[in-house]
Design a protein around this motif. Sequence first.
Motif, PDB file in Angstrom:
ATOM      1  N   ILE A 255      19.587   3.358  -5.774  1.00 16.52           N
ATOM      2  CA  ILE A 255      20.469   2.932  -6.862  1.00 16.52           C
ATOM      3  C   ILE A 255      21.806   3.666  -6.780  1.00 16.52           C
ATOM      4  N   SER A 256      21.763   4.985  -6.574  1.00 16.73           N
ATOM      5  CA  SER A 256      22.995   5.768  -6.457  1.00 16.73           C
ATOM      6  C   SER A 256      23.809   5.326  -5.249  1.00 16.73           C
ATOM      7  N   LEU A 257      23.115   5.117  -4.128  1.00 13.67           N
ATOM      8  CA  LEU A 257      23.791   4.689  -2.909  1.00 13.67           C
ATOM      9  C   LEU A 257      24.427   3.313  -3.097  1.00 13.67           C
TER      10      LEU A 257
ATOM     11  N   VAL B 262      27.652   8.205  -3.214  1.00 10.27           N
ATOM     12  CA  VAL B 262      27.052   8.039  -1.888  1.00 10.27           C
ATOM     13  C   VAL B 262      26.587   9.389  -1.350  1.00 10.27           C
ATOM     14  N   ILE B 263      27.436  10.407  -1.457  1.00  7.04           N
ATOM     15  CA  ILE B 263      27.070  11.734  -0.962  1.00  7.04           C
ATOM     16  C   ILE B 263      25.886  12.296  -1.752  1.00  7.04           C
ATOM     17  N   PHE B 264      25.910  12.102  -3.061  1.00  6.43           N
ATOM     18  CA  PHE B 264      24.787  12.563  -3.894  1.00  6.43           C
ATOM     19  C   PHE B 264      23.492  11.882  -3.452  1.00  6.43           C
ATOM     20  N   ALA B 265      23.565  10.580  -3.189  1.00  8.32           N
ATOM     21  CA  ALA B 265      22.383   9.843  -2.747  1.00  8.32           C
ATOM     22  C   ALA B 265      21.886  10.353  -1.398  1.00  8.32           C
ATOM     23  N   LEU B 266      22.793  10.620  -0.492  1.00  8.10           N
ATOM     24  CA  LEU B 266      22.400  11.121   0.828  1.00  8.10           C
ATOM     25  C   LEU B 266      21.784  12.512   0.733  1.00  8.10           C
TER      26      LEU B 266
END
Length: 371
Positions: free
Chosen positions: A238-240, A290-294
């Motif tokens: 979802i975050s990504l 995106v960075i948080f998701a990764l």
Amino acid sequence: MPMAIAWNETPHLPKAESRIEAIDLARGIAIGLMIVSHSVSGLVGIRNVPDWGMVPIHFLTKFSSSLFILVFGVALAVAFLSHVNREDWPKRRLKLWLRAVEVWFWYKALLIIEMLPFNTPSEIVDALLYGRFGIWVEILGFYAIALLWVPLILPLWARAPLWGRLAVIALLTSLAAWLQGVSFGGNEILKALLVDHDDHYAWGQISRAPLILLGLLLGEALLRCSGDPLLKRRLTLISLGLGALMIAGFYGLALAGGDVYAAMLAVANNEGKHPPGVAFMLFSLGGALVIFALALAGGDKAARALKPLTLVGSDALKAFIFHIVMIFLVLRFLLEGKGDYSYPQALGVGGLLILGAAAWIWSTRWMARHR
């Protein structure tokens, strides 16, 4: 535990069993990008950066500010939000307020260091008394103030239904946009502190509050996923996906404007950063998500593999102090190094400062353990 949340549901906050290193990694990436950006702008100057450095390198560093504030909210949810209805809340609230004093002290101390190379003593005193603002250390000034009001709203946030929390984020975003057209009686400093100002590099509390609150929502979701790989995978996707959509929205606006490269160059030059603009925030917040998701996807393995960044993220204030002192006190003031560095050299300095900050944090902890 289902991932779906009812609109009337208040935050569900199971206690984190241990430190979540993915948060440290995400924050470390934000600080690492910030250090690279500050090394370049402090030692070379934006006007002297070659085109290939502005896009893509300096362009990508714009993820840092939104990621830093977003993770600030995530960490607050994980470490403090679950305690607001417990007996130890007054003690934890006091801890946040004391942290605000500590951050404010270092903000003023580092402001002196930042301004030493190119400002007169009277100008430095004026900045210390909130007559003007610096540039590179103003994010600390933002956190010092935010740490004063955030503890007051956390108990209300913990009791609010989901629809109410989402409405607050939307209303604050709209309010900040409307207040940009208000003169505040000609008081530029007040306007800069509340909602940003075109002529000052300060971070507005109202204009950035939605990022903190979005981080609180993500922190709550992260706690709900604790111990459930499937839910964690859903949160990651979802975050990504949301981040990718926001970046796509930025490029959609750029295509509509007829010049994608010019739009990217504008972001690299901080257009739309102070006060926040739609294009800049779509790109910066999208990249932050995106960075948080990764970081979530990588988990503990990624945190260990990128240990220097994880270390930097585990003590953000110490890393911030280290890089400002090295860039502005040592390299720029004592060694009179402004203009002596090429752009590639400044990038190298930034990389070394990330490693240096990690080494400093590790060594101080080692010394504390062996006293």
